[in-house]
Design a protein around this motif. Structure first.
Motif, PDB file in Angstrom:
ATOM      1  N   LEU A 119       0.827  -1.208   0.000  1.00  0.00           N
ATOM      2  CA  LEU A 119       0.000   0.000   0.000  1.00  0.00           C
ATOM      3  C   LEU A 119       0.862   1.259   0.000  1.00  0.00           C
ATOM      4  O   LEU A 119       0.595   2.209  -0.743  1.00  0.00           O
ATOM      5  N   VAL A 120       1.891   1.260   0.830  1.00  0.00           N
ATOM      6  CA  VAL A 120       2.779   2.425   0.908  1.00  0.00           C
ATOM      7  C   VAL A 120       3.511   2.617  -0.417  1.00  0.00           C
ATOM      8  O   VAL A 120       3.658   3.744  -0.903  1.00  0.00           O
ATOM      9  N   LEU A 121       3.938   1.520  -1.035  1.00  0.00           N
ATOM     10  CA  LEU A 121       4.605   1.620  -2.333  1.00  0.00           C
ATOM     11  C   LEU A 121       3.660   2.180  -3.395  1.00  0.00           C
ATOM     12  O   LEU A 121       4.052   3.018  -4.212  1.00  0.00           O
ATOM     13  N   SER A 122       2.423   1.724  -3.376  1.00  0.00           N
ATOM     14  CA  SER A 122       1.470   2.224  -4.373  1.00  0.00           C
ATOM     15  C   SER A 122       1.157   3.693  -4.125  1.00  0.00           C
ATOM     16  O   SER A 122       1.044   4.475  -5.070  1.00  0.00           O
ATOM     17  N   GLN A 123       1.058   4.089  -2.861  1.00  0.00           N
ATOM     18  CA  GLN A 123       0.808   5.493  -2.544  1.00  0.00           C
ATOM     19  C   GLN A 123       1.965   6.363  -3.037  1.00  0.00           C
ATOM     20  O   GLN A 123       1.753   7.444  -3.582  1.00  0.00           O
ATOM     21  N   SER A 124       3.171   5.881  -2.883  1.00  0.00           N
ATOM     22  CA  SER A 124       4.342   6.618  -3.361  1.00  0.00           C
ATOM     23  C   SER A 124       4.290   6.787  -4.879  1.00  0.00           C
ATOM     24  O   SER A 124       4.592   7.862  -5.405  1.00  0.00           O
ATOM     25  N   GLY A 167     -13.345  -9.144   9.048  1.00  0.00           N
ATOM     26  CA  GLY A 167     -12.932  -9.013  10.440  1.00  0.00           C
ATOM     27  C   GLY A 167     -11.440  -8.784  10.621  1.00  0.00           C
ATOM     28  O   GLY A 167     -10.876  -9.165  11.643  1.00  0.00           O
ATOM     29  N   MET A 168     -10.813  -8.166   9.654  1.00  0.00           N
ATOM     30  CA  MET A 168      -9.398  -7.840   9.762  1.00  0.00           C
ATOM     31  C   MET A 168      -9.260  -6.326   9.810  1.00  0.00           C
ATOM     32  O   MET A 168     -10.161  -5.598   9.402  1.00  0.00           O
ATOM     33  N   ALA A 169      -8.130  -5.884  10.310  1.00  0.00           N
ATOM     34  CA  ALA A 169      -7.913  -4.445  10.427  1.00  0.00           C
ATOM     35  C   ALA A 169      -6.566  -4.067   9.844  1.00  0.00           C
ATOM     36  O   ALA A 169      -5.600  -4.832   9.914  1.00  0.00           O
ATOM     37  N   SER A 170      -6.524  -2.887   9.259  1.00  0.00           N
ATOM     38  CA  SER A 170      -5.272  -2.324   8.768  1.00  0.00           C
ATOM     39  C   SER A 170      -5.373  -0.810   8.867  1.00  0.00           C
ATOM     40  O   SER A 170      -6.068  -0.175   8.081  1.00  0.00           O
ATOM     41  N   SER A 171      -4.682  -0.263   9.848  1.00  0.00           N
ATOM     42  CA  SER A 171      -4.702   1.189   9.989  1.00  0.00           C
ATOM     43  C   SER A 171      -4.022   1.843   8.791  1.00  0.00           C
ATOM     44  O   SER A 171      -4.388   2.940   8.380  1.00  0.00           O
ATOM     45  N   GLN A 172      -3.039   1.147   8.197  1.00  0.00           N
ATOM     46  CA  GLN A 172      -2.335   1.692   7.032  1.00  0.00           C
ATOM     47  C   GLN A 172      -3.290   1.827   5.846  1.00  0.00           C
ATOM     48  O   GLN A 172      -3.263   2.826   5.137  1.00  0.00           O
ATOM     49  N   ALA A 173      -4.130   0.838   5.630  1.00  0.00           N
ATOM     50  CA  ALA A 173      -5.092   0.911   4.525  1.00  0.00           C
ATOM     51  C   ALA A 173      -6.038   2.088   4.729  1.00  0.00           C
ATOM     52  O   ALA A 173      -6.332   2.831   3.785  1.00  0.00           O
ATOM     53  N   SER A 174      -6.482   2.282   5.941  1.00  0.00           N
ATOM     54  CA  SER A 174      -7.362   3.416   6.232  1.00  0.00           C
ATOM     55  C   SER A 174      -6.641   4.739   6.018  1.00  0.00           C
ATOM     56  O   SER A 174      -7.218   5.692   5.488  1.00  0.00           O
ATOM     57  N   ARG A 175      -5.368   4.813   6.421  1.00  0.00           N
ATOM     58  CA  ARG A 175      -4.594   6.050   6.227  1.00  0.00           C
ATOM     59  C   ARG A 175      -4.389   6.348   4.745  1.00  0.00           C
ATOM     60  O   ARG A 175      -4.488   7.499   4.318  1.00  0.00           O
ATOM     61  N   VAL A 176      -4.102   5.320   3.952  1.00  0.00           N
ATOM     62  CA  VAL A 176      -3.891   5.528   2.521  1.00  0.00           C
ATOM     63  C   VAL A 176      -5.193   5.990   1.866  1.00  0.00           C
ATOM     64  O   VAL A 176      -5.192   6.913   1.042  1.00  0.00           O
TER      65      VAL A 176
END
Length: 188
Positions: A119-124, A167-176
């Motif tokens: 996700l971070v790579l794609s955001q970059s 039922g999984m969580a990803s704060s990074q996905a929400s931030r992106v």
């Protein structure tokens, strides 16, 4: 701007580029040495510094390629390469999420962590495309970039929804996703 001003500007740009390459090489060299010495925290910090230098160099090269492309066809080709790289990352979200959904405990968390890295790579990469979208005059290139960015935002939105559903969580996905919405990428 005089000829000497242009020369000084080019020299300054070349010098800073050279400094950036040297910073990258020094950071990776030191980080590799620290890994051998099992100093993992320090190595991680240096690898992060190296990645930031590499990311800045990528942005410089892309900017240079777009500005010096001999025709719009060349620019469109470059945009297509970046677009397919972004689609590759988006396909990896689904793959990693599907694998994580079959696992429990620590293995699931590891796959979610991999997903967050992608996700971070794609955001970059999206961050590199945005200036081209805002600066390019050719309507076809703008439409192509708009299409790619819209697909990317939809992919992130689907990812966040699937994470919630399963039922999984990803704060990074929400931030992106929040970053994409803050940059108004859904309404380009």
């Amino acid at each position: 701007m005089t000829k000497s001003d242009e020369s000084n500007e080019a020299s300054s740009y070349g010098s800073s580029t050279r400094d950036l390459v040297e910073k990258f090489q020094l950071a990776t060299s030191k980080a590799n040495q620290l890994l051998m010495e099992q100093e993992y925290q320090q190595a991680m910090a240096l690898f992060y510094d190296a990645s930031q230098s590499a990311d800045e160099m990528t942005e410089r090269f892309l900017t240079l390629l777009i500005k010096t492309a001999p025709s719009n066809s060349h620019r469109i080709l470059l945009v297509e390469v970046l677009a397919w790289r972004l689609r590759y990352f988006t396909a990896l979200y689904d793959y990693h999420l599907a694998v994580a959904n079959t696992l429990t405990g620590l293995p699931r968390e590891e796959w979610i962590a991999r997903l967050e890295t992608i996700l971070v790579l794609s955001q970059s990469l999206v961050d590199k495309l945005l200036p081209f979208y805002r600066e390019v005059a050719d309507v076809n290139i703008r439409l192509r970039i708009k299409s790619v960015l819209t697909d990317w935002v939809n992919g992130i939105n689907d990812l966040v929804n699937n994470l919630k559903t399963w039922g999984m969580a990803s704060s990074q996905a929400s931030r992106v996703l929040e970053w994409a919405l803050d940059n108004d990428l859904q309404n380009l």
